[in-house]
Write an enzyme that holds these catalytic residues in place. Sequence first.
Site, PDB file in Angstrom:
ATOM      1  N   GLU A   1     100.950  21.864  36.167  1.00 15.68           N
ATOM      2  CA  GLU A   1     101.164  21.034  37.166  1.00 15.68           C
ATOM      3  C   GLU A   1     101.950  19.719  36.926  1.00 15.68           C
ATOM      4  O   GLU A   1     102.754  19.301  37.825  1.00 15.68           O
ATOM      5  CB  GLU A   1      99.856  21.112  37.902  1.00 15.68           C
ATOM      6  CG  GLU A   1      99.365  22.064  38.609  1.00 15.68           C
ATOM      7  CD  GLU A   1      97.829  22.001  38.971  1.00 15.68           C
ATOM      8  OE1 GLU A   1      97.482  22.174  40.271  1.00 15.68           O
ATOM      9  OE2 GLU A   1      96.855  21.832  38.218  1.00 15.68           O
TER      10      GLU A   1
ATOM     11  N   GLU B   1      93.486  29.077  36.813  1.00 16.21           N
ATOM     12  CA  GLU B   1      92.477  28.704  37.547  1.00 16.21           C
ATOM     13  C   GLU B   1      91.639  29.845  38.293  1.00 16.21           C
ATOM     14  O   GLU B   1      90.161  29.800  38.497  1.00 16.21           O
ATOM     15  CB  GLU B   1      92.759  27.592  38.626  1.00 16.21           C
ATOM     16  CG  GLU B   1      92.932  26.422  38.146  1.00 16.21           C
ATOM     17  CD  GLU B   1      94.564  26.173  37.695  1.00 16.21           C
ATOM     18  OE1 GLU B   1      95.000  24.937  37.279  1.00 16.21           O
ATOM     19  OE2 GLU B   1      95.328  27.200  37.576  1.00 16.21           O
TER      20      GLU B   1
END
Length: 255
Positions: free
Chosen positions: A109, A129
């Site tokens: 990210e 995730e």
Amino acid sequence: MPSIILEHHSSHAIIHLNRPEKLNALSGEMFESLASHLDQLQHDDNLRALILAGSGERAFCSGTDITELTTTDAKSLSARGQHLCDQIENFPIPVIAAINGVAAGGGLELVLACHLRIASTLATFSLPETKLGLIPGYGGTQRLTRELGVGRALDLMLTGKSITAEEALAFGLLNRVVGPANLMSEAVSLAESIARMSTLSIKACLQAVIKGQDLSLQDGLQLETQLFASLFTTEDAREGTTAFIEKRSPIFKGR
């Protein structure tokens, strides 16, 4: 040893994520320190480019320190990560990611928030995730989809799999891939190339592209026209056109 190391050079700076023994996993202290450095550097008028790198040979950033997930409020954790990535994306000069190894979860990210991305052939990329029963929380669901399209982004997120640097390059996630020994020199060379341009033009390009992503085409074109017109009468624009006619390299002064 500080978890964030800042190097100042003549026209660029390098920020190193510095927890190599933890694969540069993001701790709360790192979030605060990195955000603070970005706040200070955005006011440095001598800076023309910023490089974000990971210390050690194994990882750029392996994501959030897993202990943070059990000790921090979920909304606060997501908001903190999104704010940091927004800082990077909206930084007034180009931010170059130099990715030397694992870029996973929050690490990817961070990469997605950078304007330009150079990776070592050993780098890997993932948003794992879902393996933790979560989803990317620092903007990954939005930025990865904008970069790769819905199908490829969902393939990575729903499976949690990793892709290689060559795959990331083919997908359009990276600008270039180089050997591990050449990674930093390539990033510095890119920063120095940018530094030779007019800082007014560089900042305007970033503003047009980043802000334009959230606008309709018509509004984006209007923003482009406004920025173009604002540059047209600057000393740098006159110098650039004069140097072109005189067949010499321009000397830009940022005004």
